[in-house]
Write a protein that holds these residues in place. Sequence first.
Motif, PDB file in Angstrom:
ATOM      1  N   SER A  80       0.849  -1.177   0.000  1.00  0.00           N
ATOM      2  CA  SER A  80       0.000   0.000   0.000  1.00  0.00           C
ATOM      3  C   SER A  80       0.890   1.234   0.000  1.00  0.00           C
ATOM      4  N   THR A  81       0.332   2.388  -0.326  1.00  0.00           N
ATOM      5  CA  THR A  81       1.082   3.618  -0.064  1.00  0.00           C
ATOM      6  C   THR A  81       1.324   3.744   1.430  1.00  0.00           C
ATOM      7  N   ASP A  82       0.476   3.104   2.228  1.00  0.00           N
ATOM      8  CA  ASP A  82       0.692   3.067   3.676  1.00  0.00           C
ATOM      9  C   ASP A  82       1.825   2.127   4.053  1.00  0.00           C
ATOM     10  N   GLY A  83       2.448   1.509   3.067  1.00  0.00           N
ATOM     11  CA  GLY A  83       3.685   0.785   3.286  1.00  0.00           C
ATOM     12  C   GLY A  83       4.891   1.609   2.861  1.00  0.00           C
ATOM     13  N   ILE A  97       4.572   5.439   3.398  1.00  0.00           N
ATOM     14  CA  ILE A  97       4.453   6.608   4.257  1.00  0.00           C
ATOM     15  C   ILE A  97       3.506   6.257   5.402  1.00  0.00           C
ATOM     16  N   GLY A  98       3.262   7.192   6.276  1.00  0.00           N
ATOM     17  CA  GLY A  98       2.311   6.977   7.358  1.00  0.00           C
ATOM     18  C   GLY A  98       1.054   7.805   7.146  1.00  0.00           C
ATOM     19  N   SER A  99       0.031   7.481   7.888  1.00  0.00           N
ATOM     20  CA  SER A  99      -1.208   8.262   7.873  1.00  0.00           C
ATOM     21  C   SER A  99      -1.964   7.967   9.157  1.00  0.00           C
ATOM     22  N   TYR A 109      -2.831  -1.466  10.187  1.00  0.00           N
ATOM     23  CA  TYR A 109      -2.749  -1.694   8.734  1.00  0.00           C
ATOM     24  C   TYR A 109      -1.401  -1.214   8.202  1.00  0.00           C
ATOM     25  N   ILE A 110      -0.972  -0.033   8.636  1.00  0.00           N
ATOM     26  CA  ILE A 110       0.306   0.518   8.195  1.00  0.00           C
ATOM     27  C   ILE A 110       1.450  -0.399   8.617  1.00  0.00           C
ATOM     28  N   ALA A 111       1.424  -0.870   9.850  1.00  0.00           N
ATOM     29  CA  ALA A 111       2.463  -1.785  10.323  1.00  0.00           C
ATOM     30  C   ALA A 111       2.520  -3.035   9.452  1.00  0.00           C
ATOM     31  N   SER A 112       1.350  -3.563   9.106  1.00  0.00           N
ATOM     32  CA  SER A 112       1.318  -4.781   8.286  1.00  0.00           C
ATOM     33  C   SER A 112       1.855  -4.527   6.890  1.00  0.00           C
ATOM     34  N   LYS A 113       1.526  -3.376   6.299  1.00  0.00           N
ATOM     35  CA  LYS A 113       1.937  -3.105   4.924  1.00  0.00           C
ATOM     36  C   LYS A 113       3.405  -2.724   4.818  1.00  0.00           C
ATOM     37  N   TRP A 114       3.954  -2.076   5.866  1.00  0.00           N
ATOM     38  CA  TRP A 114       5.404  -1.892   5.906  1.00  0.00           C
ATOM     39  C   TRP A 114       6.087  -3.257   6.027  1.00  0.00           C
TER      40      TRP A 114
END
Length: 261
Positions: free
Chosen positions: A138-141, A143-145, A151-156
């Motif tokens: 994801s773009t959340d992988g 940058i952050g939001s 979800y961000i942790a998982s996608k990073w």
Amino acid sequence: MKLKDKTAIISGGSRGIGGACVELFAQEGANVVIGDVLEADGQALADKLGDKVVFKKLDVTQEESWADAVATAEAQFGGVDILVNCAGILTFNHVADLTAEEVRKTLDVNLYGTIIGTQAVIPPMRKRGAGSIVNISSTDGLIGSNAHAAYIASKWGVRGFTKAAALELGLENIRVNSIHPGGVDTPLANPMNEEREEYNKRFVTFAAQRACDPTEIAQGVLFFASDDGSYCMGSELAIDGGLTAGLYYYGHPGAPDIKFG
């Protein structure tokens, strides 16, 4: 026919980005196994696309379920050439209010499912002498939001896992790459099912000034899955309408005309 005679497993393939990938891959000549927990949607899509597409119920958090999906691909089509790890979940919550259950489930589906899915297709790809694995981050992988820290942790995590797997599996001609969508109109990102014109208003801070259609993401997945991406290993492609390009200084030349306050 960029995928003629290739066989792909697409997790989360019943709808959204996964469903768009299923349809595009079938058009490009691939045999496809749709893997999803959404049985009615998945079977309906398989029925629509004909004999080259089959549905297999897949719980990406369970190793046995992955083994069944691989066995289906081998029995129906003779092997596995491509895996698209697309299954994912998203919840909206303040980081202070996240429950342990929310965090664990998000990591299980989005990250652990990607890891064991990748492991499951290594043996059949080794038999073929090559393979392509495309992980939907994801773009959340990148940058952050706000509002979805788990979800961000998982996608990073997916992003990092992709790099590690690419280094190891690239030695066996199994390519691993990641796609980073942003602003896509899917049931996951648009749970209220807003009409596109209304939904587009949520993306006025993007250079594209609109939401993305899942078919636009599928085209990027096709690039990595096909021979067009033959020299891509550990690469990441952001398909995000400019979300990760940078920031606008509003009120100055070159910024969207947005009035605040």
